[in-house]
Motif scaffolding. Structure first.
Motif, PDB file in Angstrom:
ATOM      1  N   LEU A  14     -32.594 -31.312 -14.755  1.00 40.88           N
ATOM      2  CA  LEU A  14     -32.533 -32.076 -12.819  1.00 40.88           C
ATOM      3  C   LEU A  14     -31.576 -32.567 -12.236  1.00 40.88           C
ATOM      4  CD1 LEU A  14     -36.314 -33.236 -14.024  1.00 40.88           C
ATOM      5  CD2 LEU A  14     -35.533 -30.915 -12.602  1.00 40.88           C
ATOM      6  N   ALA A  15     -30.576 -32.914 -13.141  1.00 36.51           N
ATOM      7  CA  ALA A  15     -30.248 -34.338 -12.187  1.00 36.51           C
ATOM      8  C   ALA A  15     -28.562 -33.022 -11.916  1.00 36.51           C
ATOM      9  CB  ALA A  15     -28.747 -35.321 -12.488  1.00 36.51           C
ATOM     10  N   ALA A  16     -28.465 -32.520 -12.549  1.00 33.28           N
ATOM     11  CA  ALA A  16     -27.177 -31.520 -11.838  1.00 33.28           C
ATOM     12  C   ALA A  16     -27.772 -30.062 -10.689  1.00 33.28           C
ATOM     13  CB  ALA A  16     -26.725 -30.257 -12.670  1.00 33.28           C
ATOM     14  N   ALA A  17     -28.820 -29.757 -10.731  1.00 35.19           N
ATOM     15  CA  ALA A  17     -29.820 -28.339  -9.984  1.00 35.19           C
ATOM     16  C   ALA A  17     -29.955 -29.431  -8.672  1.00 35.19           C
ATOM     17  CB  ALA A  17     -30.676 -27.935 -10.341  1.00 35.19           C
ATOM     18  N   HIS A  18     -30.431 -30.906  -8.640  1.00 32.27           N
ATOM     19  CA  HIS A  18     -31.737 -31.349  -7.560  1.00 32.27           C
ATOM     20  C   HIS A  18     -31.006 -32.384  -7.225  1.00 32.27           C
ATOM     21  CE1 HIS A  18     -33.933 -28.186  -7.980  1.00 32.27           C
ATOM     22  NE2 HIS A  18     -34.323 -28.792  -9.438  1.00 32.27           N
TER      23      HIS A  18
END
Ligand code: ATP
Ligand code: MG
Length: 382
Positions: A281-285
């Motif tokens: 989630l952190a990497a994508a958003h």
């Protein structure tokens, strides 16, 4: 039969740290004598016992000799003739090879006390190269004690590089890599773990997904915090914020910018799902999370849905914390994007949809009506 305190307990006490577990070595004893004294044998590969009352581990003094390439090829020799010094010699670092006798006297044949004083992580003997786990352990201790100025000695670093060049670290099991990585995440300066692994070449071999995050060699950014790779700064800042290991991991992998490498790293190392889910989630958003305070109500709702916030509300605060760690301009708490996301989630989740079910609308119509009500609830916030 003599018993000595060894390893981490002696090291940590000398450093003034809390001692969380005690390991003992027993010289001049046999398996039979230990069993007769009431100890319970637990070791399969070598004789280790649990004390009947304290539960501490007691190991018979032993030597180890490498017999085959790879990870498990050790011949272990434990007998009453093995001396304390021989047992200390098989250990990884001098700071872990200090023993304390029953009278409190230190037995320190390899200069561990001096190395503690000098902040030096140094191998005990050339046999260091026989076990690749030691590369990971050394990097972990570097992260654990970096704030006191501890450094890997040149000679040890050279051995670590030779081990990498000889392909030794390729034999590490995913479980062991993850275990050491996870422990490194809990240290005060976790970025050091990755820097040390990069510097000896191990990072590209054991954690190739993370290698791009560190950029050129550590020397190229030594001394200047601004020149440090973003991932490392975010990771250390997450540690400064006293974030959980999962949040620290998310701060580290966030600059990857996409979920794919996080997923493959976590799958390969069998990492717990909490790390994988927060990391991807952190990497994508992360760009959207960082801008959350500026998002219009419909975009904000869409972001909450993409973050799966209505099914997994607990993750939202963790995610915002990882993004905060990465955000150069924001160390203050509360972090505005976090406030905005949490407030928005609470408002949207509180929207009452009970009348919709009884209204005769079909599924998609209910979803659409709920969506509109939630957008309205968010609009009412700002
Ligand atoms: P901590 O428990 O704080 O992580 P520790 O040094 O006590 O640190 P343990 O895994 O409990 O780590 O190991 C106890 C001791 O056994 C170490 O201090 C070291 O002397 C020795 N040891 C552990 N693993 C290795 C290894 N892979 N190679 C050589 N010696 C080791
Ligand atoms: Mg220990």
């Amino acid at each position: 039969m003599e018993t000595y305190l060894v390893g981490g307990a002696v090291r940590d006490r000398l450093l003034g740290l809390e001692v969380h577990e005690r390991d003992w070595v027993v010289v001049g004893a046999t398996v039979e004598a230990m069993l007769a004294a009431g100890y319970r044998q637990v070791g399969r590969d070598f004789p280790v016992f649990l004390h009947p009352e304290s539960g501490d581990e007691y190991a018979l003094a032993r030597t180890e000799r490498k017999s085959a390439p790879g990870y498990r090829g050790f011949v272990v020799h434990a007998s009453p003739e093995v001396t304390l010094e021989e047992d200390l010699r098989r250990r990884d670092l001098t700071i872990n090879a200090i023993a304390e006798g029953p009278d409190g006297a230190l037995i320190d044949p390899f200069g561990g006390v001096e190395d503690l004083r000098l902040g030096r992580l140094r191998h005990v003997s050339p046999a260091f190269v026989e076990d690749p786990v030691r590369v990971l352990r050394c990097a972990r201790f570097a992260a654990q004690f970096a704030h006191w100025g501890f450094r890997v000695s040149h000679a040890t670093h050279k051995l670590m590089r030779e081990m990498v060049d000889a392909g030794e670290v390729d034999a590490l099991t995913p479980e062991r890599v993850w275990a050491e990585l996870e422990r490194a995440l809990t240290t005060p300066t976790p970025a050091r773990f990755f820097e040390v692994l990069q510097r000896c070449g191990a990072l590209a071999r054991v954690l190739p997904e993370l290698d791009p995050l560190l950029g050129p060699t550590p020397e190229s950014h030594a001394g200047s915090d601004d020149a440090r790779p973003r991932a490392l700064r975010a990771l250390d800042r997450a540690a400064t914020l006293d974030a959980s290991p999962e949040v620290r991991f998310a701060a580290l992998v966030l600059p990857l910018g996409e979920a794919g490498p996080v997923e493959s790293l976590c799958a390969r190392l069998h990492a717990p799902h909490a790390y994988r889910d927060l990391g991807r989630l952190a990497a994508a958003h992360h760009p959207a999370v960082r801008d959350a305070a500026q998002l219009a109500p419909d975009a904000l709702l869409e972001l909450l849905q993409r973050l799966d916030a209505f099914r997994r509300p607990g993750r939202l605060a963790d995610l915002a914390r990882a993004v905060q760690a990465d955000d150069q301009d924001a160390l203050e708490t509360p972090y505005p994007p976090a406030e905005r996301l949490l407030t928005a989630h609470a408002a949207a989740a509180a929207v009452d949809a009970s009348d919709l079910a009884a209204s005769g609308l079909d599924g998609p119509q209910i979803a659409s009506a709920l969506h509109d009500r939630r957008v309205a609830a968010l609009a009412a916030l700002s």
